[in-house]
Motif scaffolding. Structure first.
Motif, PDB file in Angstrom:
ATOM      1  N   PHE A  15     -55.786 -36.009 -38.819  1.00 17.91           N
ATOM      2  CA  PHE A  15     -56.205 -36.625 -37.556  1.00 17.91           C
ATOM      3  C   PHE A  15     -56.134 -35.589 -36.434  1.00 17.91           C
ATOM      4  CE2 PHE A  15     -51.649 -37.381 -38.053  1.00 17.91           C
ATOM      5  CZ  PHE A  15     -51.130 -37.014 -36.816  1.00 17.91           C
ATOM      6  N   ASP A  16     -56.820 -35.869 -35.356  1.00 11.73           N
ATOM      7  CA  ASP A  16     -56.828 -34.956 -34.212  1.00 11.73           C
ATOM      8  C   ASP A  16     -55.552 -35.143 -33.397  1.00 11.73           C
ATOM      9  OD1 ASP A  16     -57.526 -34.541 -31.103  1.00 11.73           O
ATOM     10  OD2 ASP A  16     -58.761 -33.181 -32.311  1.00 11.73           O
ATOM     11  N   PHE A  17     -54.898 -34.035 -33.098  1.00 14.87           N
ATOM     12  CA  PHE A  17     -53.646 -34.078 -32.352  1.00 14.87           C
ATOM     13  C   PHE A  17     -53.704 -32.983 -31.290  1.00 14.87           C
ATOM     14  CE2 PHE A  17     -49.097 -33.077 -31.728  1.00 14.87           C
ATOM     15  CZ  PHE A  17     -48.598 -34.347 -31.495  1.00 14.87           C
ATOM     16  N   HIS A  18     -53.867 -33.389 -30.041  1.00 13.95           N
ATOM     17  CA  HIS A  18     -54.015 -32.430 -28.938  1.00 13.95           C
ATOM     18  C   HIS A  18     -55.069 -31.371 -29.245  1.00 13.95           C
ATOM     19  CE1 HIS A  18     -50.581 -34.229 -26.919  1.00 13.95           C
ATOM     20  NE2 HIS A  18     -49.815 -34.003 -27.968  1.00 13.95           N
ATOM     21  N   GLY A  19     -56.167 -31.810 -29.856  1.00 10.29           N
ATOM     22  CA  GLY A  19     -57.275 -30.904 -30.133  1.00 10.29           C
ATOM     23  C   GLY A  19     -57.162 -30.097 -31.403  1.00 10.29           C
ATOM     24  N   VAL A  20     -56.136 -30.365 -32.220  1.00  8.68           N
ATOM     25  CA  VAL A  20     -55.908 -29.622 -33.461  1.00  8.68           C
ATOM     26  C   VAL A  20     -55.769 -30.622 -34.610  1.00  8.68           C
ATOM     27  CG1 VAL A  20     -54.355 -28.033 -34.684  1.00  8.68           C
ATOM     28  CG2 VAL A  20     -54.755 -27.739 -32.229  1.00  8.68           C
ATOM     29  N   SER A 199     -58.308 -24.751 -36.895  1.00 10.65           N
ATOM     30  CA  SER A 199     -59.249 -23.702 -37.269  1.00 10.65           C
ATOM     31  C   SER A 199     -58.552 -22.367 -37.493  1.00 10.65           C
ATOM     32  CB  SER A 199     -60.295 -23.561 -36.158  1.00 10.65           C
ATOM     33  OG  SER A 199     -60.928 -22.305 -36.188  1.00 10.65           O
ATOM     34  N   TRP A 200     -58.893 -21.701 -38.598  1.00 12.70           N
ATOM     35  CA  TRP A 200     -58.400 -20.337 -38.824  1.00 12.70           C
ATOM     36  C   TRP A 200     -58.775 -19.446 -37.661  1.00 12.70           C
ATOM     37  CZ3 TRP A 200     -60.947 -15.671 -39.012  1.00 12.70           C
ATOM     38  CH2 TRP A 200     -60.241 -14.574 -39.526  1.00 12.70           C
ATOM     39  N   TYR A 201     -59.996 -19.578 -37.170  1.00 12.91           N
ATOM     40  CA  TYR A 201     -60.494 -18.726 -36.084  1.00 12.91           C
ATOM     41  C   TYR A 201     -59.660 -18.911 -34.822  1.00 12.91           C
ATOM     42  CZ  TYR A 201     -64.566 -18.405 -39.133  1.00 12.91           C
ATOM     43  OH  TYR A 201     -65.390 -18.192 -40.198  1.00 12.91           O
ATOM     44  N   ASP A 202     -59.398 -20.157 -34.462  1.00 11.10           N
ATOM     45  CA  ASP A 202     -58.601 -20.430 -33.271  1.00 11.10           C
ATOM     46  C   ASP A 202     -57.174 -19.921 -33.442  1.00 11.10           C
ATOM     47  OD1 ASP A 202     -60.835 -21.693 -32.254  1.00 11.10           O
ATOM     48  OD2 ASP A 202     -60.081 -23.731 -32.633  1.00 11.10           O
TER      49      ASP A 202
END
Length: 322
Positions: A15-20, A199-202
């Motif tokens: 689930f999405d948690f503070h954008g992650v 995300s790996w990139y982030d």
């Protein structure tokens, strides 16, 4: 005593948690984690999760074109063992044979009380100085006390292609992760950043950017560790202000070779309750470039195009082979 993980750990939903993207195993204890009281001499080991070490033989049989050797971890366990040996290998050598690495270096945000895995409790009870603590948090989730206390942090990054392949095999066998599903779908999910811890990139870029303004981050690359472990231990010692003898460094380098760690029950996570070793062992053989045995030509082209777009403004450079 740990309970039977088959009965007490179930696969979570993402689930999405503070954008992650996260799961409840890493957010249920959020307040305690964010209020964790770091000490100035704490050392935080941070990586993007995780890289699986092996695969199920049924899958290998079904996908015969895949190579027999899966890559090792993203570097969390490797660097944890190196640091533990640097600080305590000479004064408390019995630690290496009596205490599992996941207890010597607890996972700060893990929260699975049914199998006695509460990272904040484990970290607070550590008797060592310094305390070695690991996290998979993106940089913005790190508790503020670590920054306020100016703690040293060691970040280990791995090239995205090998990290994706390794994460896939890891997700298949560890029960605190969502189901991996099939490789084709997993490939797309990784590209979109729909992974636990985001995300790996982030993740790699966020820690790299923070390093530019926070001097107490030592940014390491998994590929460099594979290429020359001794050289990277020297760099780590320089960052930490340690001066072990040449003999001690040689001993440590030998003890953290993959084959040695694989046989060590205190390092190979065979005592960790949240993994299903009926599916696969945690460690098999470390390797850079195993992605070539998994990516189709079309997947590789798609990945490279997406990678160029997402990393075009970054000074961060990775090697997907050595």
């Amino acid at each position: 005593m740990l309970l039977d993980p088959d009965k007490t750990i179930s696969r979570p939903e993402l689930f999405d948690f503070h954008g992650v993207s996260m799961t409840h195993y890493f957010t249920d204890n959020w307040e305690a984690v964010q209020n964790f009281p770091a000490r100035p001499d704490d050392i935080l080991i941070a990586t993007y999760p995780k890289a699986g070490e092996s695969r199920n033989e049924t899958v290998v049989t079904r996908l015969k074109r895949w190579d027999h050797q899966a890559p090792s971890s993203s570097g969390t366990t490797w660097v944890s063992c190196i640091l533990d040996l640097l600080y305590f290998g000479q004064t408390s050598p019995e630690r290496q044979t009596s205490i599992p690495i996941h207890e010597r270096v607890p996972f700060l945000e893990i929260f699975a009380p049914s199998v006695a895995l509460v990272g904040t409790d484990q970290a607070e009870k550590l008797p060592t100085t310094p305390r070695l603590i690991k996290t998979h948090f993106p940089v913005q989730f790190v508790p503020k006390s670590f920054w306020e206390q100016n703690c040293r942090m060691v970040y280990v990054a791995r090239n995205a292609k090998d990290n994706m392949v390794s994460y896939f095999h890891f997700d298949r066998m560890v029960k605190v992760q969502p189901e991996a599903g099939d490789w084709k779908d997993y490939f797309q999910r990784f590209i979109k950043g729909k992974m636990v811890f985001g995300s790996w990139y982030d993740h790699v870029s966020g820690w790299w950017k923070k390093k530019q303004t926070y001097s107490n981050i030592h940014y390491m690359f998994f590929e460099d560790l594979v290429e020359d472990t001794g050289r990277e231990i020297d760099k780590l010692c320089s960052f930490l202000g340690l001066s072990p003898s040449a003999e001690v460094k040689k001993q440590i380098t030998g003890e953290v070779q993959f084959d040695t760690m694989k046989k060590n029950s205190m390092a190979n996570y065979s005592t960790f309750p949240a993994m299903d070793f009926k599916i696969s062992p945690f460690m098999r053989k470390g390797k850079v470039g195993d992605w070539k045995n998994h990516f189709t030509v079309a997947q590789n082209e798609e990945f490279d195009e997406d990678y160029r777009k997402k990393m075009k403004d970054s000074t961060l450079q990775f090697r997907s082979e050595i």
